[in-house]
Design a protein around this motif. Structure first.
Motif, PDB file in Angstrom:
ATOM      1  N   ASN A  89       0.824  -1.115   0.033  1.00  0.00           N
ATOM      2  CA  ASN A  89       0.010   0.085  -0.023  1.00  0.00           C
ATOM      3  C   ASN A  89       0.927   1.023   0.003  1.00  0.00           C
ATOM      4  N   ILE A  90       0.423   2.367  -0.895  1.00  0.00           N
ATOM      5  CA  ILE A  90       1.202   3.550  -0.853  1.00  0.00           C
ATOM      6  C   ILE A  90       0.459   4.660  -0.942  1.00  0.00           C
ATOM      7  N   SER A  91       0.675   5.833  -0.195  1.00  0.00           N
ATOM      8  CA  SER A  91      -0.259   6.920  -0.292  1.00  0.00           C
ATOM      9  C   SER A  91       0.396   7.995  -0.517  1.00  0.00           C
ATOM     10  N   PHE A  92      -0.152   9.005  -1.055  1.00  0.00           N
ATOM     11  CA  PHE A  92       0.272  10.398  -1.296  1.00  0.00           C
ATOM     12  C   PHE A  92      -0.544  11.516  -0.476  1.00  0.00           C
ATOM     13  N   ASP A  93       0.111  12.232  -0.123  1.00  0.00           N
ATOM     14  CA  ASP A  93      -0.617  13.027   0.905  1.00  0.00           C
ATOM     15  C   ASP A  93      -1.013  14.553   0.220  1.00  0.00           C
ATOM     16  N   ASP A  94      -0.522  14.621  -1.130  1.00  0.00           N
ATOM     17  CA  ASP A  94      -0.887  15.635  -1.995  1.00  0.00           C
ATOM     18  C   ASP A  94      -1.468  15.156  -3.490  1.00  0.00           C
ATOM     19  N   CYS A  95      -2.381  15.619  -3.885  1.00  0.00           N
ATOM     20  CA  CYS A  95      -3.004  15.157  -5.166  1.00  0.00           C
ATOM     21  C   CYS A  95      -3.732  16.450  -5.870  1.00  0.00           C
ATOM     22  N   GLU A  96      -3.094  16.727  -7.173  1.00  0.00           N
ATOM     23  CA  GLU A  96      -3.721  17.636  -7.649  1.00  0.00           C
ATOM     24  C   GLU A  96      -3.898  17.373  -9.155  1.00  0.00           C
ATOM     25  N   GLU A  97      -4.845  17.990  -9.800  1.00  0.00           N
ATOM     26  CA  GLU A  97      -5.116  18.176 -11.248  1.00  0.00           C
ATOM     27  C   GLU A  97      -4.286  19.089 -11.923  1.00  0.00           C
ATOM     28  N   VAL A  98      -3.787  18.972 -12.993  1.00  0.00           N
ATOM     29  CA  VAL A  98      -3.158  19.963 -13.738  1.00  0.00           C
ATOM     30  C   VAL A  98      -3.430  19.648 -15.155  1.00  0.00           C
ATOM     31  N   THR A  99      -3.741  20.829 -15.889  1.00  0.00           N
ATOM     32  CA  THR A  99      -4.082  20.752 -17.247  1.00  0.00           C
ATOM     33  C   THR A  99      -2.895  21.214 -18.209  1.00  0.00           C
ATOM     34  N   ALA A 100      -2.523  20.077 -19.456  1.00  0.00           N
ATOM     35  CA  ALA A 100      -1.201  20.379 -20.135  1.00  0.00           C
ATOM     36  C   ALA A 100      -1.825  20.270 -21.642  1.00  0.00           C
ATOM     37  N   SER A 101      -1.087  20.537 -22.426  1.00  0.00           N
ATOM     38  CA  SER A 101      -1.650  20.735 -23.846  1.00  0.00           C
ATOM     39  C   SER A 101      -0.288  20.054 -24.716  1.00  0.00           C
ATOM     40  N   VAL A 102      -0.279  18.832 -25.230  1.00  0.00           N
ATOM     41  CA  VAL A 102       0.878  18.341 -26.083  1.00  0.00           C
ATOM     42  C   VAL A 102       0.565  18.299 -27.294  1.00  0.00           C
ATOM     43  N   ASN A 103       0.935  19.124 -28.391  1.00  0.00           N
ATOM     44  CA  ASN A 103       0.852  18.905 -29.590  1.00  0.00           C
ATOM     45  C   ASN A 103      -0.730  19.285 -30.187  1.00  0.00           C
ATOM     46  N   ASN A 104      -1.225  20.495 -29.260  1.00  0.00           N
ATOM     47  CA  ASN A 104      -2.377  20.764 -29.375  1.00  0.00           C
ATOM     48  C   ASN A 104      -3.733  19.959 -28.829  1.00  0.00           C
ATOM     49  N   VAL A 105      -3.366  18.806 -28.233  1.00  0.00           N
ATOM     50  CA  VAL A 105      -3.965  17.838 -27.472  1.00  0.00           C
ATOM     51  C   VAL A 105      -4.124  18.188 -26.066  1.00  0.00           C
ATOM     52  N   VAL A 106      -5.203  18.207 -25.525  1.00  0.00           N
ATOM     53  CA  VAL A 106      -5.582  18.635 -23.895  1.00  0.00           C
ATOM     54  C   VAL A 106      -5.367  17.330 -23.093  1.00  0.00           C
ATOM     55  N   HIS A 107      -4.796  17.508 -22.101  1.00  0.00           N
ATOM     56  CA  HIS A 107      -4.566  16.332 -21.136  1.00  0.00           C
ATOM     57  C   HIS A 107      -5.008  16.673 -19.675  1.00  0.00           C
ATOM     58  N   THR A 108      -5.561  15.816 -19.139  1.00  0.00           N
ATOM     59  CA  THR A 108      -5.708  16.093 -17.527  1.00  0.00           C
ATOM     60  C   THR A 108      -4.877  15.320 -16.817  1.00  0.00           C
ATOM     61  N   GLY A 122      -6.054   1.593  -6.881  1.00  0.00           N
ATOM     62  CA  GLY A 122      -5.750   3.120  -7.080  1.00  0.00           C
ATOM     63  C   GLY A 122      -7.170   4.108  -7.023  1.00  0.00           C
ATOM     64  N   ALA A 123      -6.898   4.906  -6.043  1.00  0.00           N
ATOM     65  CA  ALA A 123      -8.200   5.745  -5.852  1.00  0.00           C
ATOM     66  C   ALA A 123      -7.274   7.389  -5.280  1.00  0.00           C
ATOM     67  N   PHE A 124      -8.065   8.223  -5.915  1.00  0.00           N
ATOM     68  CA  PHE A 124      -7.687   9.773  -5.922  1.00  0.00           C
ATOM     69  C   PHE A 124      -8.752  10.677  -5.542  1.00  0.00           C
ATOM     70  N   THR A 125      -8.397  11.723  -4.787  1.00  0.00           N
ATOM     71  CA  THR A 125      -9.385  12.904  -4.699  1.00  0.00           C
ATOM     72  C   THR A 125      -8.367  13.995  -4.797  1.00  0.00           C
ATOM     73  N   ALA A 126      -8.441  14.487  -6.002  1.00  0.00           N
ATOM     74  CA  ALA A 126      -7.652  15.593  -6.345  1.00  0.00           C
ATOM     75  C   ALA A 126      -8.160  17.034  -6.352  1.00  0.00           C
ATOM     76  N   LYS A 127      -7.364  18.038  -6.009  1.00  0.00           N
ATOM     77  CA  LYS A 127      -7.726  19.395  -6.116  1.00  0.00           C
ATOM     78  C   LYS A 127      -7.623  20.156  -7.446  1.00  0.00           C
ATOM     79  N   ARG A 128      -8.680  20.460  -7.948  1.00  0.00           N
ATOM     80  CA  ARG A 128      -8.827  20.967  -9.489  1.00  0.00           C
ATOM     81  C   ARG A 128      -8.059  22.448  -9.306  1.00  0.00           C
ATOM     82  N   ASN A 129      -7.136  22.651 -10.368  1.00  0.00           N
ATOM     83  CA  ASN A 129      -6.802  23.827 -10.748  1.00  0.00           C
ATOM     84  C   ASN A 129      -7.405  24.620 -11.907  1.00  0.00           C
TER      85      ASN A 129
END
Length: 171
Positions: A44-63, A164-171
């Motif tokens: 079991n592994i836990s991360f105490d910080d989780c965030e959503e970030v938007t990126a664009s690679v070759n004009n394709v949007v990624h979350t 795997g599970a996440f609750t991410a802060k939306r930016n």
């Protein structure tokens, strides 16, 4: 293909770390815990910080949904969904595929267990999925699973990711 995979992995990792930079925006909402948890090869592994970030690679949007440790900056896990975060909805599911894919509505998993190694999902041996369970103005929640390989190795599974599970802060 290996160079492209490595480029995308470096790009995703760079975006993940840039999400941790302080800015002059208002204080974060501390009423919701932003975490990521998973089981990697039975551990079991836990991360105490989780965030959503938007990126664009070759004009394709990624979350990008990145789990980070505030006590160990050398470990991280990133879920890269090729979908615009503005239109992500609860109930949407994304198959896990490769690091070099720009396929809409697909996902890639990246795991950095230390400062030097990164393991990724591979197109030649795609296994896993990401499901969005909830979306609000401030958070996004979901689950994920998959198998990860070393760069260029399409046969040897190094990590099996479950629960795997996440609750991410939306930016």
């Amino acid at each position: 293909m290996r160079s492209l995979s490595k480029f995308v992995a470096v790009l995703v990792i760079a975006f993940a770390f840039s999400a941790c930079k302080k800015s002059s925006t208002p204080a974060p909402d501390t009423t919701t815990s932003t975490i990521m948890t998973l089981t990697s090869n039975g551990t079991n592994i836990s991360f105490d910080d989780c965030e959503e970030v938007t990126a664009s690679v070759n004009n394709v949007v990624h979350t990008l949904i990145s789990g980070n440790s505030t006590t160990n900056k050398n470990i991280s896990f990133t879920v890269d969904i090729v979908h615009d975060p503005a239109t992500i909805k609860a109930g949407q599911a994304y198959p896990v595929i490769s690091t070099s894919s720009q396929t809409a509505d697909a996902a890639t998993l990246f795991y950095s267990p230390n400062a030097t190694d990164t393991y990724v999902s591979q197109l030649a041996n795609s296994q896993g999925s990401v499901t969005i369970n909830g979306v609000t103005a401030t958070t996004i929640t979901g689950t994920f699973s998959g198998v990860l390989f070393a760069e260029g190795d399409f046969e040897t599974v190094v990590y099996t990711i479950t629960n795997g599970a996440f609750t991410a802060k939306r930016n």
